[in-house]
Design an enzyme around this catalytic site. Sequence first.
Site, mmCIF file in Angstrom:
data_model
loop_
_atom_site.group_PDB
_atom_site.id
_atom_site.type_symbol
_atom_site.label_atom_id
_atom_site.label_comp_id
_atom_site.label_asym_id
_atom_site.label_seq_id
_atom_site.Cartn_x
_atom_site.Cartn_y
_atom_site.Cartn_z
ATOM 1 C CG HIS A 97 -1.928 0.958 1.375
ATOM 2 N ND1 HIS A 97 -1.711 2.252 1.786
ATOM 3 C CD2 HIS A 97 -3.261 0.868 1.146
ATOM 4 C CE1 HIS A 97 -2.859 2.911 1.800
ATOM 5 N NE2 HIS A 97 -3.814 2.095 1.416
ATOM 6 C CG ASP B 186 0.338 -2.733 6.260
ATOM 7 O OD1 ASP B 186 -0.666 -2.936 6.975
ATOM 8 O OD2 ASP B 186 0.320 -2.039 5.228
ATOM 9 C CD GLN C 288 -7.092 -4.722 3.858
ATOM 10 O OE1 GLN C 288 -8.101 -5.372 4.157
ATOM 11 N NE2 GLN C 288 -7.158 -3.447 3.524
ATOM 12 C CE LYS D 139 -7.449 -0.392 6.080
ATOM 13 N NZ LYS D 139 -8.114 0.136 4.898
ATOM 14 C CB CYS E 273 -3.558 3.273 -1.635
ATOM 15 S SG CYS E 273 -4.723 4.566 -1.290
HETATM 16 C C1 LIG Z 1 -2.491 -3.086 3.475
HETATM 17 C C2 LIG Z 1 -2.824 -1.705 3.930
HETATM 18 N N1 LIG Z 1 -1.881 -0.972 4.539
HETATM 19 C C3 LIG Z 1 -2.137 0.261 4.982
HETATM 20 C C4 LIG Z 1 -3.363 0.837 4.835
HETATM 21 C C5 LIG Z 1 -3.585 2.227 5.353
HETATM 22 O O1 LIG Z 1 -4.505 2.210 6.385
HETATM 23 P P1 LIG Z 1 -5.039 3.568 7.040
HETATM 24 O O2 LIG Z 1 -5.498 4.425 5.886
HETATM 25 O O3 LIG Z 1 -6.154 3.129 7.912
HETATM 26 O O4 LIG Z 1 -3.916 4.180 7.775
HETATM 27 C C6 LIG Z 1 -4.373 0.130 4.193
HETATM 28 C C7 LIG Z 1 -5.696 0.742 3.951
HETATM 29 O O5 LIG Z 1 -6.388 0.378 3.028
HETATM 30 C C8 LIG Z 1 -4.105 -1.184 3.737
HETATM 31 O O6 LIG Z 1 -5.028 -1.914 3.139
#
Ligand SMILES: Cc1ncc(COP(=O)(O)O)c(C=O)c1O
Length: 419
Positions: free
Chosen positions: A136, A213, A216, A239, A377
């Site tokens: 992401h 990270d 998900q 999430k 993203c």
């Molecule tokens: C794999 C992953 N990392 C990071 C993020 C970023 O999360 P946040 O916008 O809640 O900080 C997301 C959000 O879609 C994601 O799917």
Amino acid sequence: MTANNPGAAQNMLSSQDVARIREDFPLLRETVNGHPLVYLDNAATSQKPQVVIDSLVNYYTTENSNVHRGVHTLSQLATEDYESSRGKIRRLLNAEKDEEIIFVRGTTEGINLVAQTFGRQNIGQGDEIIISCMEHHSNIVPWQMLCEERGAALKVVPINDTGELQMEEYEAMLGPRTKLVSMLQISNALGTINPVKQVVELAHSRGVPVLLDGAQAAPHMPVDVRDLDCDFYVFSGHKLYGPTGIGVLYGKTDMLNGMPPFQGGGDMIKSVTFEKTLYNDLPYKFEAGTPNIAGAIALGTAVDYVTNIGLDRISAYENELLEYGTECLSSIDGLRLIGSASHKAAILSFVMDKAHPHDIGTILDSQGIAIRTGHHCTQPLMDRFGIAATARASMSFYNTKDEVDALVKGIDRVIEVFS
Ligand SMILES: Cc1ncc(COP(=O)(O)O)c(C=O)c1O
């Protein structure tokens, strides 16, 4: 999602269980454009059960006050609930100590915190940070910013056509200049579940720390940070059926203790004079200023909610939805699934010969079906597949096979419009 727990299958969520669960989510009762809402955008954010909404309301109506600073009763109540939520998250992740759980705004802030503290302290000219091709943007850009500042380099582990990490290439990339590996556990755009335990083992065998990270993963499968042995783990509350604006950074005590603070301000200090400031102990060293108290407490409620159902059961049920959805979508002419890793979460990303993802999303929306369209993203990942965007249906334990059928019907309508 591939069930990690063989016993989970016997304890699978039944359709009656799911029907009961759905009643907990007020928004799932709504109609959109005259149709019952079919919410398949869970990778972007999940819906909230009533208990989480009540938790927010309850905080503001019965105990609103600042934490850690007051001797008065309300402040003590708020502090107790805020800290009790930290304990719930520690148990969710099987971390060793509450002080390893830092409240942040979300995954993005958690990664930026590590980049700006651990990163600035340990990464210099000529050093390397390893990420993967499926990250992401929030696990790319903070490292690019750091690399630019420090003269370091970003190395990217490639993936194959099914969307799986090329582990041999990863292993070959780990070298004497590698100072950190930062990788997602589950891809939001492909659904791939990465072999993160192996990623950590390989990095540690060369003395390299790892950030995972879990944006998900934490909402959809059991996570055990001690078993994974990762140095940092981040996820977002919104999430995981909790509110927006709250998330978690887990860090091993030694790592966190060795890092400088991220932001300066109230609560992160022991004492301040104009000459010298002594920083607070963990976790407060990293929680400057008034935190999102209501959000942290409601996230604790969300954690209770999912742990009561059981993340192994959630994972097994969502895997069933994935298998059903994959079968249905694979049989549609002119539709191509992007991401077919052997270990996958319940995410169906697809493109169609005749319709642009945005048109697919718009036509589905007119039927009350919420999916996400775009690059999710993950622009470098889209480039890897030679596409600009996908349509993405991402499922949760409150979704049903009937909703997958509604998606298929919706796609039939897209085909009609564009034929
Ligand atoms: C794999 C992953 N990392 C990071 C993020 C970023 O999360 P946040 O916008 O809640 O900080 C997301 C959000 O879609 C994601 O799917």
